[in-house]
Design a protein around this motif. Structure first.
Motif, PDB file in Angstrom:
ATOM      1  N   LYS A  97       2.358   1.996  -3.408  1.00  0.00           N
ATOM      2  CA  LYS A  97       1.077   2.014  -4.039  1.00  0.00           C
ATOM      3  C   LYS A  97       1.321   1.052  -5.459  1.00  0.00           C
ATOM      4  N   SER A  98       1.482  -0.263  -4.833  1.00  0.00           N
ATOM      5  CA  SER A  98       1.758  -1.358  -5.909  1.00  0.00           C
ATOM      6  C   SER A  98       0.159  -2.037  -5.849  1.00  0.00           C
ATOM      7  N   HIS A  99      -0.387  -1.664  -6.888  1.00  0.00           N
ATOM      8  CA  HIS A  99      -1.786  -2.135  -7.158  1.00  0.00           C
ATOM      9  C   HIS A  99      -1.748  -3.849  -7.007  1.00  0.00           C
ATOM     10  N   VAL A 150      -9.085   0.630  -6.666  1.00  0.00           N
ATOM     11  CA  VAL A 150      -7.642   0.440  -6.097  1.00  0.00           C
ATOM     12  C   VAL A 150      -6.748   1.720  -5.895  1.00  0.00           C
ATOM     13  N   THR A 151      -7.168   2.489  -6.900  1.00  0.00           N
ATOM     14  CA  THR A 151      -6.532   3.763  -6.804  1.00  0.00           C
ATOM     15  C   THR A 151      -6.687   4.680  -5.648  1.00  0.00           C
ATOM     16  N   SER A 170      -2.082  -7.779  -2.055  1.00  0.00           N
ATOM     17  CA  SER A 170      -1.883  -6.485  -2.628  1.00  0.00           C
ATOM     18  C   SER A 170      -3.241  -5.703  -2.751  1.00  0.00           C
ATOM     19  N   PRO A 171      -3.325  -4.470  -2.877  1.00  0.00           N
ATOM     20  CA  PRO A 171      -4.461  -3.719  -2.752  1.00  0.00           C
ATOM     21  C   PRO A 171      -5.701  -4.034  -3.574  1.00  0.00           C
ATOM     22  N   LEU A 210       0.836  -1.199  -0.014  1.00  0.00           N
ATOM     23  CA  LEU A 210       0.005  -0.103  -0.077  1.00  0.00           C
ATOM     24  C   LEU A 210       0.996   1.175  -0.083  1.00  0.00           C
ATOM     25  N   CYS A 254      -5.138   3.262  -2.629  1.00  0.00           N
ATOM     26  CA  CYS A 254      -3.835   3.865  -2.575  1.00  0.00           C
ATOM     27  C   CYS A 254      -3.578   5.156  -2.280  1.00  0.00           C
ATOM     28  N   THR A 255      -4.496   5.984  -1.972  1.00  0.00           N
ATOM     29  CA  THR A 255      -4.465   7.280  -1.587  1.00  0.00           C
ATOM     30  C   THR A 255      -4.036   7.139  -0.191  1.00  0.00           C
TER      31      THR A 255
END
Length: 379
Positions: A189-191, A228-229, A204-205, A186, A232-233
């Motif tokens: 920011k690795s999706h 997912v974006t 993973s997210p 996270l 990752c914020t």
């Protein structure tokens, strides 16, 4: 108060981003573009606030924002980012206040926008935030909509419908239960982790969204990249997600610290059952999925459930009472009715934790009916 339309990434057509400076912090808000002028001028006839859950942001509400504005032109729907998520100023979270840092931020936002009362909708953690705001500021919530809410007694570490702490220090709750591989991915920011978009790494997210945030699914959801974006914020730090932690001699040897969002949801600090005692009791719509494995009576994120299922035969004291989140919510809302309030429970079949993402049409229909039961009041 100052507020302005700002440039932002990942917005759908017809959605605008605002930065609003409140008495507490700078807060990011999304609003349908057609409604932005009325909101900025303080002329909104009726405001509906959408509050996201943990590991998310306002980005996930864009479809609902647009659908609400289309279905009810007199309504101005807005979605906010909480501190530590999205585009809002990443002020630290004081976990000892439970969710009050977030609920006070929400109330300050309404003040800054000159909104005396609003319809409040919250998902998961956000449901706890809007309930907390309604309890602390009677009259500010015209209606409440709770989507897959966390228990009125926080997350984990309690038993029975009255939410009794299983240990004095709420052992097994808070940031210590974090899967650290997930937190690392996270922060990076690795999706997908070591996996791919089609087959992501489990922690993973994207893997967490598919396996836990929705009813388990192998194929991508249509808006999954956006979800997912949004996840990752999340700001990863001891002051945000997951927070700090303390050692305890009781199983599983960790207890909530004093900082960060997961500790803020620990039953040591978090509860909203006192909504029952509020002098103002707005009507409540409670919606949940029957396949929810996050906010349920046997949550797979509850340390007691995991311990009892896998570790009890080998580790003394590993089997502790699980946290019946749905039963506790129903018990508190039944008390709410006896105190003079009212609520409706809607269970969506085949749906997981993210009811508004998995079943948007059904959620919109129920929300519109809920809003229509309370007539619009002009200023």
């Amino acid at each position: 108060m100052t507020s302005a339309i700002v440039a932002a990434d990942h917005l759908l057509d017809g959605v605008s981003a605002l930065d609003v400076s409140t008495a507490r912090l700078r807060q990011r808000v999304l609003v349908p573009t057609r409604c932005a002028d009325a909101l900025l001028a303080g002329e909104a006839e009726r405001v509906v606030v959408l509050a996201h859950g943990s590991l998310s942001s306002s980005l996930i509400f864009q479809r609902l924002l647009l659908a609400l504005a289309e279905a009810r032109p007199q309504v101005v729907p807005i979605a906010l980012d909480f501190r530590g998520f999205g585009g809002t100023e990443p002020a630290p979270v004081d976990a000892t206040r439970g969710l009050r840092d977030l609920s006070d931020d929400l109330l300050a936002l309404l003040d800054a926008l000159d909104v005396p009362a609003a319809d409040l909708l919250g998902w998961s953690m956000g449901a706890g935030v809007v309930a907390r705001a309604a309890a602390d500021a009677p009259g500010r919530a015209r209606t409440l909509t709770l989507l897959a809410p966390i228990s009125p007694f926080g997350f984990g570490g309690t038993s029975g419908p009255q939410g009794r702490l299983t240990t004095p220090e709420a052992a097994g709750t808070g940031s210590g239960g974090t899967v650290w591989r997930f937190a690392w991915l996270l922060a990076a920011k690795s999706h997908n982790g070591w996996g791919t978009r089609l087959v992501p790494e489990l922690f993973s997210p994207r893997g967490v969204i598919r396996a836990m945030y929705t009813a388990p699914r192998l194929l991508p959801w249509p808006d999954e990249d956006l979800w997912v974006t949004a996840m990752c914020t999340t700001h990863v730090s001891p002051d945000h997600y997951p927070g700090d932690m303390r050692f305890t001699w009781r199983w599983p040897y960790f207890a909530p610290g004093r900082r960060g969002i997961l500790n803020a949801m620990s039953p040591l600090y978090c509860r909203w059952d006192d909504l029952v005692d509020s002098p103002a009791r707005p009507p409540i719509l409670w919606m949940r999925g029957d396949l929810d494995i996050v906010a349920s009576d046997l949550s797979l994120l509850d340390t007691a459930v995991v311990s009892g299922a896998f570790l009890a035969p080998w580790i003394p004291f590993a089997a502790t009472a699980s946290h019946p989140m749905v039963s506790q919510t129903r018990a508190v809302l039944d008390r709410y009715v006896r105190a003079g309030g009212r609520y409706e429970e809607v269970v969506l079949p085949g749906v997981g934790h993210s009811v508004h993402l998995e079943s948007p049409t059904r959620v919109l229909e129920a929300l519109l009916a809920h809003l229509d039961r309370v007539p619009v009041l002009t200023r």
